[in-house]
Every structure is written in C-alpha cells, then in structure tokens.
Scaffold this motif. Structure first.
Motif, PDB file in Angstrom:
ATOM      1  N   HIS A   1       0.825  -1.200   0.000  1.00  0.00           N
ATOM      2  CA  HIS A   1       0.000   0.000   0.000  1.00  0.00           C
ATOM      3  C   HIS A   1       0.858   1.247   0.000  1.00  0.00           C
ATOM      4  O   HIS A   1       1.877   1.317   0.687  1.00  0.00           O
ATOM      5  N   GLU A   2       0.409   2.245  -0.741  1.00  0.00           N
ATOM      6  CA  GLU A   2       0.908   3.576  -0.516  1.00  0.00           C
ATOM      7  C   GLU A   2       0.152   4.170   0.669  1.00  0.00           C
ATOM      8  O   GLU A   2      -0.894   3.685   1.062  1.00  0.00           O
ATOM      9  N   GLU A   3       0.705   5.238   1.250  1.00  0.00           N
ATOM     10  CA  GLU A   3       0.056   5.864   2.400  1.00  0.00           C
ATOM     11  C   GLU A   3      -1.352   6.291   2.022  1.00  0.00           C
ATOM     12  O   GLU A   3      -1.578   6.949   1.010  1.00  0.00           O
ATOM     13  N   SER A   4      -2.314   5.885   2.798  1.00  0.00           N
ATOM     14  CA  SER A   4      -3.715   6.143   2.500  1.00  0.00           C
ATOM     15  C   SER A   4      -4.193   7.428   3.138  1.00  0.00           C
ATOM     16  O   SER A   4      -3.906   7.700   4.299  1.00  0.00           O
ATOM     17  N   PRO A   5      -4.987   8.258   2.418  1.00  0.00           N
ATOM     18  CA  PRO A   5      -5.540   9.436   3.044  1.00  0.00           C
ATOM     19  C   PRO A   5      -6.513   9.113   4.156  1.00  0.00           C
ATOM     20  O   PRO A   5      -6.812   9.941   5.001  1.00  0.00           O
ATOM     21  N   GLN A   6      -7.021   7.875   4.159  1.00  0.00           N
ATOM     22  CA  GLN A   6      -7.935   7.467   5.219  1.00  0.00           C
ATOM     23  C   GLN A   6      -7.184   7.055   6.483  1.00  0.00           C
ATOM     24  O   GLN A   6      -7.777   6.809   7.510  1.00  0.00           O
ATOM     25  N   GLY A   7      -5.872   6.956   6.370  1.00  0.00           N
ATOM     26  CA  GLY A   7      -5.097   6.601   7.571  1.00  0.00           C
ATOM     27  C   GLY A   7      -4.596   5.188   7.526  1.00  0.00           C
ATOM     28  O   GLY A   7      -5.339   4.254   7.711  1.00  0.00           O
ATOM     29  N   GLY A   8      -3.326   5.021   7.230  1.00  0.00           N
ATOM     30  CA  GLY A   8      -2.741   3.704   7.199  1.00  0.00           C
ATOM     31  C   GLY A   8      -2.098   3.374   8.524  1.00  0.00           C
ATOM     32  O   GLY A   8      -2.369   3.968   9.551  1.00  0.00           O
ATOM     33  N   ALA A   9      -1.175   2.427   8.499  1.00  0.00           N
ATOM     34  CA  ALA A   9      -0.557   1.972   9.732  1.00  0.00           C
ATOM     35  C   ALA A   9       0.440   2.981  10.269  1.00  0.00           C
ATOM     36  O   ALA A   9       0.656   3.069  11.466  1.00  0.00           O
ATOM     37  N   SER A  10       1.099   3.733   9.377  1.00  0.00           N
ATOM     38  CA  SER A  10       2.140   4.650   9.827  1.00  0.00           C
ATOM     39  C   SER A  10       1.561   5.997  10.216  1.00  0.00           C
ATOM     40  O   SER A  10       0.604   6.488   9.613  1.00  0.00           O
ATOM     41  N   SER A  11       2.181   6.621  11.211  1.00  0.00           N
ATOM     42  CA  SER A  11       1.769   7.960  11.623  1.00  0.00           C
ATOM     43  C   SER A  11       2.453   9.032  10.802  1.00  0.00           C
ATOM     44  O   SER A  11       2.135  10.217  10.922  1.00  0.00           O
ATOM     45  N   GLY A  12       3.440   8.635   9.980  1.00  0.00           N
ATOM     46  CA  GLY A  12       4.210   9.616   9.230  1.00  0.00           C
ATOM     47  C   GLY A  12       5.304  10.256  10.062  1.00  0.00           C
ATOM     48  O   GLY A  12       5.908  11.250   9.648  1.00  0.00           O
ATOM     49  N   ARG A  13       5.583   9.705  11.246  1.00  0.00           N
ATOM     50  CA  ARG A  13       6.635  10.217  12.112  1.00  0.00           C
ATOM     51  C   ARG A  13       7.588   9.090  12.477  1.00  0.00           C
ATOM     52  O   ARG A  13       7.293   7.915  12.290  1.00  0.00           O
ATOM     53  N   LYS A  14       8.751   9.485  12.987  1.00  0.00           N
ATOM     54  CA  LYS A  14       9.731   8.489  13.402  1.00  0.00           C
ATOM     55  C   LYS A  14      10.421   8.939  14.682  1.00  0.00           C
ATOM     56  O   LYS A  14      10.534  10.130  14.979  1.00  0.00           O
ATOM     57  N   LEU A  15      10.857   7.958  15.438  1.00  0.00           N
ATOM     58  CA  LEU A  15      11.705   8.195  16.608  1.00  0.00           C
ATOM     59  C   LEU A  15      13.154   8.212  16.153  1.00  0.00           C
ATOM     60  O   LEU A  15      13.580   7.320  15.408  1.00  0.00           O
ATOM     61  N   ALA A  16      13.900   9.192  16.604  1.00  0.00           N
ATOM     62  CA  ALA A  16      15.308   9.280  16.235  1.00  0.00           C
ATOM     63  C   ALA A  16      16.146   9.471  17.491  1.00  0.00           C
ATOM     64  O   ALA A  16      15.754  10.186  18.420  1.00  0.00           O
ATOM     65  N   VAL A  17      17.301   8.811  17.512  1.00  0.00           N
ATOM     66  CA  VAL A  17      18.219   8.883  18.650  1.00  0.00           C
ATOM     67  C   VAL A  17      19.351   9.850  18.313  1.00  0.00           C
ATOM     68  O   VAL A  17      19.981   9.740  17.264  1.00  0.00           O
ATOM     69  N   ASP A  18      19.609  10.797  19.216  1.00  0.00           N
ATOM     70  CA  ASP A  18      20.770  11.675  19.103  1.00  0.00           C
ATOM     71  C   ASP A  18      21.924  10.995  19.836  1.00  0.00           C
ATOM     72  O   ASP A  18      21.989  10.974  21.066  1.00  0.00           O
ATOM     73  N   TRP A  19      22.852  10.407  19.061  1.00  0.00           N
ATOM     74  CA  TRP A  19      23.910   9.603  19.673  1.00  0.00           C
ATOM     75  C   TRP A  19      24.886  10.446  20.499  1.00  0.00           C
ATOM     76  O   TRP A  19      25.597   9.907  21.353  1.00  0.00           O
ATOM     77  N   THR A  20      24.948  11.749  20.260  1.00  0.00           N
ATOM     78  CA  THR A  20      25.857  12.578  21.053  1.00  0.00           C
ATOM     79  C   THR A  20      25.333  12.806  22.464  1.00  0.00           C
ATOM     80  O   THR A  20      26.075  13.240  23.344  1.00  0.00           O
ATOM     81  N   LEU A  21      24.032  12.534  22.670  1.00  0.00           N
ATOM     82  CA  LEU A  21      23.425  12.744  23.987  1.00  0.00           C
ATOM     83  C   LEU A  21      23.079  11.448  24.711  1.00  0.00           C
ATOM     84  O   LEU A  21      23.006  11.419  25.943  1.00  0.00           O
ATOM     85  N   CYS A  22      22.842  10.376  23.946  1.00  0.00           N
ATOM     86  CA  CYS A  22      22.355   9.127  24.547  1.00  0.00           C
ATOM     87  C   CYS A  22      23.344   8.595  25.582  1.00  0.00           C
ATOM     88  O   CYS A  22      24.549   8.483  25.322  1.00  0.00           O
ATOM     89  N   GLN A  23      22.825   8.249  26.751  1.00  0.00           N
ATOM     90  CA  GLN A  23      23.634   7.697  27.833  1.00  0.00           C
ATOM     91  C   GLN A  23      23.227   6.276  28.214  1.00  0.00           C
ATOM     92  O   GLN A  23      23.697   5.735  29.214  1.00  0.00           O
ATOM     93  N   GLY A  24      22.337   5.685  27.419  1.00  0.00           N
ATOM     94  CA  GLY A  24      21.989   4.284  27.636  1.00  0.00           C
ATOM     95  C   GLY A  24      21.152   4.020  28.864  1.00  0.00           C
ATOM     96  O   GLY A  24      21.282   2.965  29.493  1.00  0.00           O
ATOM     97  N   HIS A  25      20.241   4.950  29.224  1.00  0.00           N
ATOM     98  CA  HIS A  25      19.374   4.703  30.380  1.00  0.00           C
ATOM     99  C   HIS A  25      18.375   3.572  30.115  1.00  0.00           C
ATOM    100  O   HIS A  25      17.959   2.871  31.038  1.00  0.00           O
ATOM    101  N   GLY A  26      17.939   3.435  28.864  1.00  0.00           N
ATOM    102  CA  GLY A  26      17.074   2.320  28.498  1.00  0.00           C
ATOM    103  C   GLY A  26      15.603   2.501  28.758  1.00  0.00           C
ATOM    104  O   GLY A  26      14.815   1.580  28.535  1.00  0.00           O
ATOM    105  N   LEU A  27      15.157   3.680  29.228  1.00  0.00           N
ATOM    106  CA  LEU A  27      13.730   3.876  29.495  1.00  0.00           C
ATOM    107  C   LEU A  27      12.907   3.801  28.214  1.00  0.00           C
ATOM    108  O   LEU A  27      11.762   3.336  28.231  1.00  0.00           O
ATOM    109  N   CYS A  28      13.474   4.259  27.105  1.00  0.00           N
ATOM    110  CA  CYS A  28      12.735   4.250  25.840  1.00  0.00           C
ATOM    111  C   CYS A  28      12.358   2.828  25.436  1.00  0.00           C
ATOM    112  O   CYS A  28      11.263   2.584  24.930  1.00  0.00           O
ATOM    113  N   ALA A  29      13.267   1.886  25.664  1.00  0.00           N
ATOM    114  CA  ALA A  29      12.983   0.493  25.303  1.00  0.00           C
ATOM    115  C   ALA A  29      11.911  -0.116  26.188  1.00  0.00           C
ATOM    116  O   ALA A  29      11.197  -1.032  25.770  1.00  0.00           O
ATOM    117  N   ASP A  30      11.772   0.389  27.410  1.00  0.00           N
ATOM    118  CA  ASP A  30      10.705  -0.098  28.295  1.00  0.00           C
ATOM    119  C   ASP A  30       9.346   0.421  27.845  1.00  0.00           C
ATOM    120  O   ASP A  30       8.330  -0.270  27.988  1.00  0.00           O
TER     121      ASP A  30
END
Length: 531
Positions: free
Chosen positions: A426-455
């Motif tokens: 499927h291409e992205e549907s105007p009725q609303g597909g599975a994706s929100s059109g957003r993504k989570l991105a990690v800033d590796w210069t700041l990440c300290q490995g707390h791991g809360l995001c994975a929880d």
C-alpha cells in the motif's frame, strides 16, 4: 520500488464467465443491467439454501475456507435457540495490498453480491444487513446499489441495510473487527474470541462472509447445483477469482474454473516462464517453489498438497533476478506495521520476526536463523486475531521455499541479487494507514543508555548487549504515537525525539521495523554516546 494495485485492475476470464458475466458489456452492472444479464432470483427457504451450498461445496472465499452451509446452519440454530433475529454481514474490506477480487466484484457487479446476501437474509429471517467496506470506490458502489434497490437504514423497514466504512488496514478486515466497528466500536479485533454465529452485530447471531462467497451463492441459486457443478473439479466445482500481480506484465483479476493449471494462469498474466517462486494466498499465504508451481492446479486441495494456499485468492510470482528473501523481508516489515498494537505477540513479535529475517539476510548465520524460527513459533496461536498466525506462516514459508538462497545468506555472503520490490504494498492512505508519518530518532551525542525508551516502546527500540539502543531511527505506527511521545518526555538525557518521516513519500507507508545501523556504525555511535 513497490507499487500499489488500482482498485479495479484488468479483468479476464478463462472459459465461460459466471461471476464476471456482463463485464464485457459495461463497466458497472446497475440493477437494470444486472437483471438483463443474470435474470430474476427467487427466495430460497433456509434448509434448501444450506443444502444448495453443500451440493456445490461452497466454502468461504476470504481466506479461512470455512464451509458456508455449516456457518448458515449454525446461525439459524443459534437464532432459534435464543429467539432473536440474526444479522447478515458482507465483508468487502479486502485491505491486503495484493488482493482486489472482492473490490472488483463490489465495483462492477454489486448486485450479484447483494443477491447472495439478501438470499441468506430472507432464508434466516434477518432484518439487518451490513456491508463492510474500506475504499471510496466500494463505498460509493455499495451505496448506489442499495439505493437502486430502495434499501436503507430506515426504522420500520422490513430489512435495514447499511454500509460500514472502516480505514484501510489489514486487521479491519478480520471478522471480529468488522463486527466491533458495526456496533460503534473501533475497527480492531477484541481481546476475547467469540464465534460470530453465536454473537455478532448487536450480540445477535451473525452470518458473516466475504463478497465473493455471497456472489457464488447467487450464481448457484440461479443456475442450480447440477449446472454449477459442470464447471471445474468434482470436489471443488465452479470458478474462483484470483488477483495476479508481482512479477507479471499484466496485473489482473481472473475468473478461472478450478482445475486449470497454475502455470497457465501465470502465463496469461505474463509471468516469467520459469518463476523463482509463486506466493499463493496473499501475504498470509505460502510460497511455492518453481517445481511445485509448475505441477499445481487452481484448487484449494492441490495448492495445499504442495505447500501453498488458495487463501484470499492472490497469486504473486517473482522472477529469477530478484532476491526472494529480500522481497519477503519487505512484506514482513509491512505485516509488522499492520499490527493493531493490542497484543504482545503481534506488536512485539512481528517486528522482532522482521528484524530476525533482516539479521539472517545480513549474514547473522545459523544463530540468527534459529532465532527467527523461535520468534515465529512464539507468536502463533497467541494473538487477539489471526494476523500473527498468518504472518508467521508467511515467514516460515519464505525460509522453507528458498533453501538455496537461505544457505547463501546464512553460510555465505548473500545471493548477490537485488531486491526490486515486485510485491505490491500500500501507498500511504488518506484514510489513515498503519504509519503515523513520524519516526523516533536517537541523538547519539546525547544518549547515555538509560534504556527507558525500550521499556516504553519495546516494539520500536531494543537495547544492544551494552545497554544502548540498537537502532538509528524507527517509524512510529499510529497505535504507538502516544507512547512514543511519552518515551521522548521520559528520556533523562533528552536524546530522543519525534520528527517527520519523509523517507516514505511518495511510495509505500513506512514500516514500523526499526532502521538498523550497520554493526560498525552502531559501535561508533554508541561510543560517541558515552562522551
């Protein structure tokens, strides 16, 4: 690049048409033309209708293949026992990217579908008819057909008929999700499993089947069981509708008698003369290798005997110049993205399975292969619906059908062939597909490995052996938007952010599967996070 099929692709027929009669005359059979082509239809009493379905060995054409006569009798018995009027539901959702047969029927022959549904409603004494759709075209055609018959959702009517519109999602076509939405709830499978024949729409016994099943019933009621059985195989008489796509010159919907060789069907669509493999039954179906696809005929029994499936009637060959496991990986990512986000085996297991297949293709060796097999075994029979089971069957079939390619990836440097994206998504549907059109991105210069995001969002972010996220970025499905924002807020180092995902436009909806960094880059990125 994967391409999506149009709602109504080319339609062809082998032999004499039954379901597609009149398609050579007009684009859409309105009521007047429908009656000219097919003639009038008289009501049939309940037990006689069930006997007719038995005599033609009618099974559901939506994938499960349950005998229609058993379902009809079960609804009737439940309605009598409880003293309530049953409900009839036509499932015209068909939200799998490789399937268009029901969509073609509803768009071009809606009255044939309604004929079968109304036959069943009259036989059962039902006073409610619901037609579930997910596309603009099928909604418009259904509403027009109901209006042509003078049917509507008016109080006091002998039969109240209405259209239930849902978003284009794999899980919205699941029977319990359609029933739940018809009752005013979200179009998602409920946590508990109840047979619709016992309790469906409004808690009443509900006869639910897909569009082709009702159309087949209408054809058999007109021409009678003897004439119907003259077409096709003795044990599986009649015709079936197939959607042909993948590595074909002419994607199409084809009406074909059972018993026709599969290789002839592929030839009509312009498939490679020696396909590397053929996916049968759609994305919850199974692969046939080149030998099995050459020997198979179009029938449920023949395909199953060779390890395939008739399923939802989708047939997708791939040529010899593409990596079959890479093509399967694209589908695995899409299947993971189609999770409703309600049960762990689905929203955790399917992304893990997609990552497992990616590890195999990335040279993970026998360990990665065994991990993939373990994940696929773990998700089966534990979901709120059949989506995890069907997805696991597809993945198991992928690694079983292409043993030479699997060995090249597991033991060597890969098969050396590109991934061309020949399987439609499927291409992205105007009725609303599975994706929100957003993504989570990690800033590796700041990440300290707390791991809360994975929880908080374990389906999107996993931790590596050293405790740092093992992903660079991850597309966010709609069901996980709120938790993704929560993960951003909870990150002590402010290393996580949500941003627009522009990588999927135009083209298929982004996958929920995390975008993996090459191993060397992961180590360098994690190292920078410690500074």
């Amino acid at each position: 690049m994967n391409t999506s099929l149009p709602d109504v692709p080319e339609v062809r027929v082998v032999g004499l048409p039954l379901l597609t009669s009149g398609f050579d005359l007009v684009e859409r059979l309105d009521l007047a033309m429908h009656l000219k082509v097919h003639g009038p239809l008289e009501p049939i009493a309940g037990e006689r209708l069930a006997t007719l379905a038995e005599e033609i060995a009618l099974r559901g054409r939506g994938g499960a293949g349950f005998p229609f006569a058993k379902k009809l009798r079960a609804v009737a018995e439940a309605a009598i026992r409880r003293g309530v009027r049953p409900v009839v539901v036509v499932n015209g959702s068909e939200d799998e990217p490789a399937c268009r047969k029901d969509t073609v029927l509803i768009n071009r022959a809606p009255h044939l579908v309604l004929d079968g549904a109304l036959l069943a409603a009259e036989a059962l004494g039902a006073r409610t008819l619901v037609v579930g759709v997910t596309r603009d075209s099928t909604e418009a055609s259904t509403r027009a057909a109901l209006a042509e018959r003078g049917l509507g959702d008016r109080r006091g009517s002998s039969l109240r008929a209405r259209v239930q519109r849902n978003p284009v999602r794999m899980v919205t076509g699941e029977s319990s999700a359609l029933v739940r939405s018809a009752d005013g709830g979200p179009p998602l499978p409920p946590g508990r499993k109840v047979r619709t024949s016992e309790s469906g729409v409004g808690g009443a016994p509900t006869l639910l089947s897909n569009a082709e099943t009702f159309a087949q019933l209408a054809v058999a009621a007109r021409i009678g069981p003897d004439r119907y059985r003259r077409t096709g195989l003795r044990d599986e008489p009649g015709t079936v509708l197939l959607t042909l796509s993948g590595a074909v010159a002419r994607p199409m919907v084809l009406e074909v008698p059972t018993g026709v060789p599969l290789r002839y069907v592929l030839q009509l669509a312009g498939a490679p003369s020696l396909p590397q493999g053929v996916l049968t039954g759609g994305y919850h179906g199974r692969w046939l290798d080149a030998v099995a696809s050459h020997d198979a005929v179009v029938s449920r029994a023949s395909l199953e005997a060779r390890g395939g499936a008739l399923g939802a009637g989708a047939v997708l060959p791939i040529g010899p110049d593409t990596c079959p496991l890479g093509e399967s990986l694209l589908v695995a990512h899409w299947l993971a993205a189609e999770s409703a986000g309600q049960c762990g085996p689905c929203y955790l297991g399917l992304p893990a399975a997609a990552r497992g297949l990616a590890d195999v293709l990335d040279g993970g060796g026998p360990t990665a292969l065994e991990a993939l097999r373990e994940v696929t075994r773990a998700v089966k029979r534990r979901g709120a619906c059949k989506h995890p089971d069907g997805s696991a069957a597809f993945l198991e079939s992928s690694i079983a059908a292409f043993t030479d390619d699997l060995a090249a990836h597991v033991l060597g440097g890969g098969c050396g062939r590109p991934v061309e994206g020949v399987l439609p998504l499927h291409e992205e549907s105007p009725q609303g597909g599975a994706s929100s059109g957003r993504k989570l991105a990690v800033d590796w210069t700041l990440c300290q490995g707390h791991g809360l995001c994975a929880d908080i969002v374990p389906e999107l972010i996993q931790l590596g052996p050293d405790g740092f996220p093992a992903v660079a970025e991850a597309a966010v499905p709609r069901y996980a938007e709120a938790r993704a924002q929560r993960a951003v807020r909870r990150c002590p180092a402010l290393a996580l952010r949500v941003e627009e995902d522009r990588t999927g436009a135009p083209g298929p909806a982004p996958s929920t599967a995390p975008a993996m960094l090459p191993r060397g880059r992961i180590r360098r990125a994690l190292g920078s996070g410690r500074q």
